[in-house]
Design an enzyme around this catalytic site. Structure first.
Site, PDB file in Angstrom:
ATOM      1  CB  SER A 138      -0.924   0.019   1.224  1.00 10.94           C
ATOM      2  OG  SER A 138      -0.243   0.500   2.368  1.00 10.94           O
ATOM      3  N   PRO A 139       0.302   2.433  -0.215  1.00 10.31           N
ATOM      4  CG  PRO A 139      -1.226   4.198  -0.317  1.00 10.31           C
ATOM      5  CD  PRO A 139      -1.091   2.734  -0.593  1.00 10.31           C
ATOM      6  CE  LYS A 140      -2.023   5.409   5.053  1.00  5.18           C
ATOM      7  NZ  LYS A 140      -2.005   6.862   5.360  1.00  5.18           N
ATOM      8  CG  ASP A 141       4.719  -0.776   1.794  1.00 10.41           C
ATOM      9  OD1 ASP A 141       4.148  -1.077   2.863  1.00 10.41           O
ATOM     10  OD2 ASP A 141       4.872  -1.576   0.866  1.00 10.41           O
ATOM     11  CB  ALA A 172       5.729   2.352   7.347  1.00 13.28           C
TER      12      ALA A 172
END
Length: 458
Positions: free
Chosen positions: A135-138, A141
């Site tokens: 996801s774009p949250k990679d 994070a």
């Protein structure tokens, strides 16, 4: 008469002796290292076949001739071991360093069915292909962890734990990267989220707390609880390890990740030729970071930035009317944080620092119903083979609405956040409940009719 009296004879003898010695050394070298000879022959054959394969391209004759000239003149040098390492590096250019190397540079996908239906070019950044948490949250994070390391707030392999309050995707990315970088992860999430997310977190080695839904004013709210857990860890003194609260909603490392990576990638992939950027907002980092890069750093002042927002979220009203309200509530009085929708990952009823960072760059907002999101998700499976989650479906509906408001041929870019595999028990169950997966259902070929959108004559 001695040889010293005849310089020419002396020189000839010396050269003969040197030549004989060279032959003996070469033969001895070959006998001592037979593997080098076979390696030389294999490499020679590979180079020959490679040159023949390249001979069909433009300018290949000169290249081949030059290569052969080098080979004949410097042939013995090719036996040296350092050439093997050079060859290895050349062959391994596709290797990345750890799971972190799989983050970013995701494809920009042309969604044909949406483009044909709107008369515009609709492109989607395939962020579900990020390789750590998909996801774009990679991106977020990784940037938050690196920022904490730079500040000395995290030290790998010392027992430090990353705490976060999340509805799923950020926690999954943190859990994967935490293990890769020598940390533990503790995730607090609302208990009304799809169970496959918490299951995945568990398998990634994270400690998971599913907590009852509570307002942001409550200490039991999942974000506040994660902050408390991090503080308690550090204060416990049980070991030298520390607790770090990632704070994705307020940390500037969130939108900065998209400012530094997602925005530049979109600009490069489109050649700067795009007319609208459409995205939803949970923390607000994606829409803000990309908008800031395109509008502020690339000076694309004519770009239209559009928020995609599900029902029950207050951000639509904030963008459209300047205040966050509904028909029955004044700004600041809403007690329930979780929006009244099956959509997960976007939609919120407070202004975060990440959303505020780009709020002044947002030009418009589109409100998307749950049914429209479900119909869009099913449409993309049937017509494009794209299987997405709820927030991605909302983004695609908003991209279609935005495209219909622009001149024909305009370019609209949105984002596909995650796969539908994380939304089976909730969102895709609703798709099934609506009868959209019924084999007897006649598939619509009119996207606008399917979404309940009016036809617009340009």
């Amino acid at each position: 008469m001695s040889l010293s009296d005849h310089p020419r004879a002396y020189g000839t003898a010396a050269l003969t002796a040197a030549f004989a010695a060279g032959i003996l050394v070469t033969l001895g070298f070959k006998d001592l290292y037979p593997e080098l000879e076979s390696r030389y022959q294999r490499r020679r054959n590979r180079n020959r076949s490679g040159s023949e394969g390249r001979s069909s391209g433009p300018g290949s004759t000169a290249t081949t001739t030059k290569s052969r000239r080098r080979s004949s003149f410097f042939g013995p040098v090719r036996l040296e071991d350092h050439d093997d390492s050079v060859s290895l590096v050349a062959a391994d250019r596709g290797i990345v360093e750890g799971i972190e190397g799989c983050i970013g540079n995701t494809p920009l996908v042309h969604i044909r069915s949406l483009s044909e239906a709107t008369g515009c070019v609709i492109l989607a950044k395939a962020e579900f292909l990020n390789g750590a948490g998909n996801s774009p949250k990679d991106r977020v994070a990784l940037n938050m962890i690196e920022a904490a390391e730079d500040k000395g707030l995290l030290t790998p392999h010392q027992g430090d734990t990353i705490y976060e309050g999340t509805v799923g995707s950020t926690g999954i990315s943190i859990a994967a990267l935490a293990r890769a970088r020598g940390y533990r992860a503790h995730i607090c999430m609302p208990d009304d989220q799809a169970t496959e997310k918490s299951d995945l977190l568990h398998h990634l080695g994270a400690t998971v707390e599913r907590v009852p839904v509570a307002p942001i004013t409550s200490p039991e709210h999942f974000v506040n609880l994660a902050r408390t857990r991090a503080r308690e860890h550090t204060a416990s003194g049980a070991s030298a390890s520390r607790g770090f609260f990632a704070d994705q909603f307020e940390s500037p490392a969130n939108f900065e990740a998209h400012l530094k990576t997602t925005g530049p990638e979109i600009y490069q992939q489109t050649g700067g030729q795009l007319d609208a950027w459409v995205a939803g907002a949970g923390t607000g980092g994606t829409i803000s970071g990309v908008a800031k890069y395109l509008k502020e750093e690339r000076h694309m002042t004519g770009l239209r930035v559009v928020l995609a927002d599900p029902h029950g979220s207050g951000l639509y009203n904030k963008v459209k009317h300047g205040v966050m309200y509904s028909a029955t509530e004044r700004e600041g009085t809403r007690r329930r944080t979780q929006v009244d929708t099956i959509v997960e990952g976007i939609g919120i009823n407070r202004i975060t620092e990440n959303f505020e960072a780009g709020r002044g760059l947002i030009d418009d907002a589109v409100r998307v119903t749950d049914e429209q999101a479900c119909r869009m998700a099913r449409w993309l499976v049937e017509h494009d083979g794209i299987f997405i989650g709820s927030s991605s479906a909302v983004n695609c509906v908003a991209a279609v609405v935005t495209a219909l408001s622009l001149p024909k041929g305009s370019r609209v870019v949105t984002v596909l956040c995650d796969s539908g595999t994380r939304h089976l028990s909730k969102f895709w169950k609703r798709v099934g409940d609506l009868g959209l997966e019924n084999d007897a259902k006649e598939e619509s070929e009119d996207l606008l009719q399917e979404l309940g959108l009016p036809k617009i004559m340009r």
